[in-house]
Each structure stands twice: as structure tokens, then as C-alpha cells.
Design a protein around this motif. Structure first.
Motif, PDB file in Angstrom:
ATOM      1  N   GLY A  49       0.816 -65.424 -22.540  1.00  0.00           N
ATOM      2  CA  GLY A  49       0.163 -65.162 -21.264  1.00  0.00           C
ATOM      3  C   GLY A  49       1.071 -64.389 -20.332  1.00  0.00           C
ATOM      4  N   ASP A  50       0.801 -64.525 -19.041  1.00  0.00           N
ATOM      5  CA  ASP A  50       1.551 -63.793 -18.018  1.00  0.00           C
ATOM      6  C   ASP A  50       2.013 -64.736 -16.916  1.00  0.00           C
ATOM      7  N   VAL A  51       3.121 -64.364 -16.290  1.00  0.00           N
ATOM      8  CA  VAL A  51       3.641 -65.089 -15.137  1.00  0.00           C
ATOM      9  C   VAL A  51       3.780 -64.079 -14.001  1.00  0.00           C
ATOM     10  N   THR A  52       3.071 -64.339 -12.895  1.00  0.00           N
ATOM     11  CA  THR A  52       3.083 -63.414 -11.759  1.00  0.00           C
ATOM     12  C   THR A  52       3.806 -64.057 -10.580  1.00  0.00           C
ATOM     13  N   PHE A  53       4.744 -63.307 -10.021  1.00  0.00           N
ATOM     14  CA  PHE A  53       5.512 -63.730  -8.854  1.00  0.00           C
ATOM     15  C   PHE A  53       4.944 -63.010  -7.638  1.00  0.00           C
ATOM     16  N   SER A  54       4.497 -63.773  -6.639  1.00  0.00           N
ATOM     17  CA  SER A  54       3.884 -63.177  -5.447  1.00  0.00           C
ATOM     18  C   SER A  54       4.950 -62.628  -4.505  1.00  0.00           C
ATOM     19  N   ALA A  55       4.498 -61.845  -3.547  1.00  0.00           N
ATOM     20  CA  ALA A  55       5.367 -61.497  -2.430  1.00  0.00           C
ATOM     21  C   ALA A  55       5.608 -62.778  -1.629  1.00  0.00           C
ATOM     22  N   PRO A  56       6.772 -62.887  -0.981  1.00  0.00           N
ATOM     23  CA  PRO A  56       7.051 -64.119  -0.238  1.00  0.00           C
ATOM     24  C   PRO A  56       6.169 -64.245   1.008  1.00  0.00           C
ATOM     25  N   VAL A  57       5.770 -65.487   1.306  1.00  0.00           N
ATOM     26  CA  VAL A  57       5.018 -65.796   2.518  1.00  0.00           C
ATOM     27  C   VAL A  57       5.684 -66.993   3.182  1.00  0.00           C
ATOM     28  N   ASP A  58       6.200 -66.795   4.391  1.00  0.00           N
ATOM     29  CA  ASP A  58       6.853 -67.873   5.140  1.00  0.00           C
ATOM     30  C   ASP A  58       7.936 -68.571   4.321  1.00  0.00           C
ATOM     31  N   GLY A  59       8.702 -67.793   3.534  1.00  0.00           N
ATOM     32  CA  GLY A  59       9.816 -68.361   2.787  1.00  0.00           C
ATOM     33  C   GLY A  59       9.433 -69.012   1.471  1.00  0.00           C
ATOM     34  N   TRP A  60       8.183 -68.810   1.011  1.00  0.00           N
ATOM     35  CA  TRP A  60       7.721 -69.388  -0.250  1.00  0.00           C
ATOM     36  C   TRP A  60       7.167 -68.303  -1.148  1.00  0.00           C
ATOM     37  N   VAL A  61       7.289 -68.521  -2.456  1.00  0.00           N
ATOM     38  CA  VAL A  61       6.772 -67.602  -3.468  1.00  0.00           C
ATOM     39  C   VAL A  61       5.803 -68.383  -4.357  1.00  0.00           C
ATOM     40  N   ASP A  62       4.622 -67.806  -4.593  1.00  0.00           N
ATOM     41  CA  ASP A  62       3.675 -68.400  -5.543  1.00  0.00           C
ATOM     42  C   ASP A  62       3.960 -67.833  -6.924  1.00  0.00           C
ATOM     43  N   ILE A  63       4.133 -68.716  -7.894  1.00  0.00           N
ATOM     44  CA  ILE A  63       4.300 -68.308  -9.279  1.00  0.00           C
ATOM     45  C   ILE A  63       3.039 -68.745 -10.017  1.00  0.00           C
ATOM     46  N   THR A  64       2.287 -67.761 -10.523  1.00  0.00           N
ATOM     47  CA  THR A  64       1.020 -68.043 -11.197  1.00  0.00           C
ATOM     48  C   THR A  64       1.171 -67.796 -12.692  1.00  0.00           C
ATOM     49  N   ILE A  65       0.853 -68.824 -13.470  1.00  0.00           N
ATOM     50  CA  ILE A  65       0.925 -68.758 -14.924  1.00  0.00           C
ATOM     51  C   ILE A  65      -0.503 -68.640 -15.442  1.00  0.00           C
ATOM     52  N   GLU A  66      -0.793 -67.532 -16.134  1.00  0.00           N
ATOM     53  CA  GLU A  66      -2.118 -67.316 -16.719  1.00  0.00           C
ATOM     54  C   GLU A  66      -1.970 -67.298 -18.231  1.00  0.00           C
ATOM     55  N   LEU A  67      -2.704 -68.199 -18.896  1.00  0.00           N
ATOM     56  CA  LEU A  67      -2.579 -68.328 -20.343  1.00  0.00           C
ATOM     57  C   LEU A  67      -3.559 -67.425 -21.078  1.00  0.00           C
ATOM     58  N   ASP A  68      -3.125 -66.887 -22.222  1.00  0.00           N
ATOM     59  CA  ASP A  68      -4.035 -66.191 -23.123  1.00  0.00           C
ATOM     60  C   ASP A  68      -5.029 -67.200 -23.686  1.00  0.00           C
ATOM     61  N   ASP A  69      -6.139 -66.694 -24.213  1.00  0.00           N
ATOM     62  CA  ASP A  69      -7.255 -67.549 -24.622  1.00  0.00           C
ATOM     63  C   ASP A  69      -6.894 -68.646 -25.609  1.00  0.00           C
ATOM     64  N   ASP A  70      -5.959 -68.380 -26.518  1.00  0.00           N
ATOM     65  CA  ASP A  70      -5.703 -69.378 -27.563  1.00  0.00           C
ATOM     66  C   ASP A  70      -4.571 -70.349 -27.211  1.00  0.00           C
ATOM     67  N   TRP A  71      -4.202 -70.427 -25.949  1.00  0.00           N
ATOM     68  CA  TRP A  71      -3.138 -71.344 -25.507  1.00  0.00           C
ATOM     69  C   TRP A  71      -3.664 -72.309 -24.459  1.00  0.00           C
ATOM     70  N   VAL A  72      -3.084 -73.519 -24.410  1.00  0.00           N
ATOM     71  CA  VAL A  72      -3.413 -74.509 -23.375  1.00  0.00           C
ATOM     72  C   VAL A  72      -2.115 -75.116 -22.841  1.00  0.00           C
ATOM     73  N   PHE A  73      -2.179 -75.568 -21.593  1.00  0.00           N
ATOM     74  CA  PHE A  73      -1.075 -76.365 -21.057  1.00  0.00           C
ATOM     75  C   PHE A  73      -1.063 -77.681 -21.818  1.00  0.00           C
ATOM     76  N   TYR A  74       0.107 -78.214 -22.091  1.00  0.00           N
ATOM     77  CA  TYR A  74       0.213 -79.371 -22.973  1.00  0.00           C
ATOM     78  C   TYR A  74       1.187 -80.390 -22.401  1.00  0.00           C
ATOM     79  N   TYR A  75       0.984 -81.649 -22.783  1.00  0.00           N
ATOM     80  CA  TYR A  75       1.932 -82.696 -22.438  1.00  0.00           C
ATOM     81  C   TYR A  75       1.903 -83.743 -23.532  1.00  0.00           C
ATOM     82  N   ASP A  76       2.784 -84.683 -23.455  1.00  0.00           N
ATOM     83  CA  ASP A  76       2.894 -85.728 -24.473  1.00  0.00           C
ATOM     84  C   ASP A  76       1.685 -86.657 -24.386  1.00  0.00           C
TER      85      ASP A  76
END
Length: 143
Positions: free
Chosen positions: A49-76
Motif C-alpha cells: 500500500g501507500d503511506v502519505t505524510f500530510s503538511a503540518p497543521v498546528d504542529g501535527w502531521v497526519d500519517i495515512t496508511i492505505e492498504l492495497d486490496d489484498d492486505w488487511v491490518f492485523y493483530y494477535d
């Protein structure tokens, strides 16, 4: 038909902390270049997938993780409490083998749902970011 799942570690594509031991990566951040996008690399050589780093807003940056179709977020799945499957560490100075931190000790951790195909985490503005994501994808079942 059985569906089998393979879990993978993924990093936002960037520079390696220590090419001699593992493939953990960090991304240099320049507000003048933001927003910008890098690949999300799973298992060292798969584009997940892709990871997008936003322009800063009030000292914070949004990092957006977008997964390709055949991937999912996972945990134990054996852990009733969903693990934090998104981990981010920010650095003022460029990190190296001696300053890298284990992902479990990263300052910024959140849990994306298995059903999410993208997730955004807000982190303080800084010069470098390590973005570590726990992922899974369908694999061939071994009987």
C-alpha cells in the motif's frame, strides 16, 4: 476452501536504520515537500500500500496508511485486547543503528480495525518518522 493468512511486518519505505541487521526503515520529513507518499513495504519485498505524510497543521502531521486490496491490518487473534497494529516513532535527529527503537516501544501507537482499508494517525511534527504496521494477507494453505 480454507483460507490461510500470513502475517507480515511492514514499514513505510525510506532509509534503513542499520542495513547490517534487519530492514527497519525511517522516512525523512520536510514540511516543504508535504504532502508526499511513500510505499508501504511488507515482508521486505512486497508492496502492501501507500503511506502519505500530510503538511503540518498546528504542529501535527497526519500519517495515512492505505492498504492495497489484498492486505488487511492485523493483530494477535489470541489476544482479546486488540494490539496496536500501527506504531510510529518521531525523531528530531536522524536515527541510526544505535538510536533505533523497538516498534513495541514507539511513542505513538494505535489500533486499526481489521475491516479498515486505510487509517490515519496524528503525530507531532518532526524531522524523521519510522512507521511500522502489522499486516496480513491470504496465502496458500499448507496441509
Amino acid at each position: 476452501n480454507d483460507v490461510c493468512v500470513g502475517d507480515e511486518t511492514a514499514w513505510a519505505a525510506g532509509l534503513e536504520f542499520d542495513p547490517d541487521s534487519g530492514w527497519a526503515m525511517y522516512v525523512p520529513y520536510d514540511p516543504d515537500d508535504a504532502p508526499f507518499t511513500v510505499e508501504l513495504i511488507a515482508g521486505q519485498d512486497m508492496d502492501a500500500g501507500d503511506v502519505t505524510f500530510s503538511a503540518p497543521v498546528d504542529g501535527w502531521v497526519d500519517i495515512t496508511i492505505e492498504l492495497d486490496d489484498d492486505w488487511v491490518f492485523y493483530y494477535d487473534v489470541d489476544d482479546i485486547e486488540a494490539d496496536n497494529n500501527i506504531k510510529v516513532q518521531d525523531y528530531a535527529e536522524e536515527p541510526d543503528a544505535t538510536t533505533s527503537t523497538a516498534p513495541g516501544l514507539f511513542d505513538w501507537k494505535e489500533a486499526a480495525e481489521l475491516t479498515d482499508d486505510s487509517y490515519t494517525i496524528a503525530v507531532p511534527l518532526n524531522n524523521f518518522y519510522a512507521v511500522h504496521v502489522d499486516l496480513a494477507h491470504e496465502v496458500e494453505c499448507n496441509e
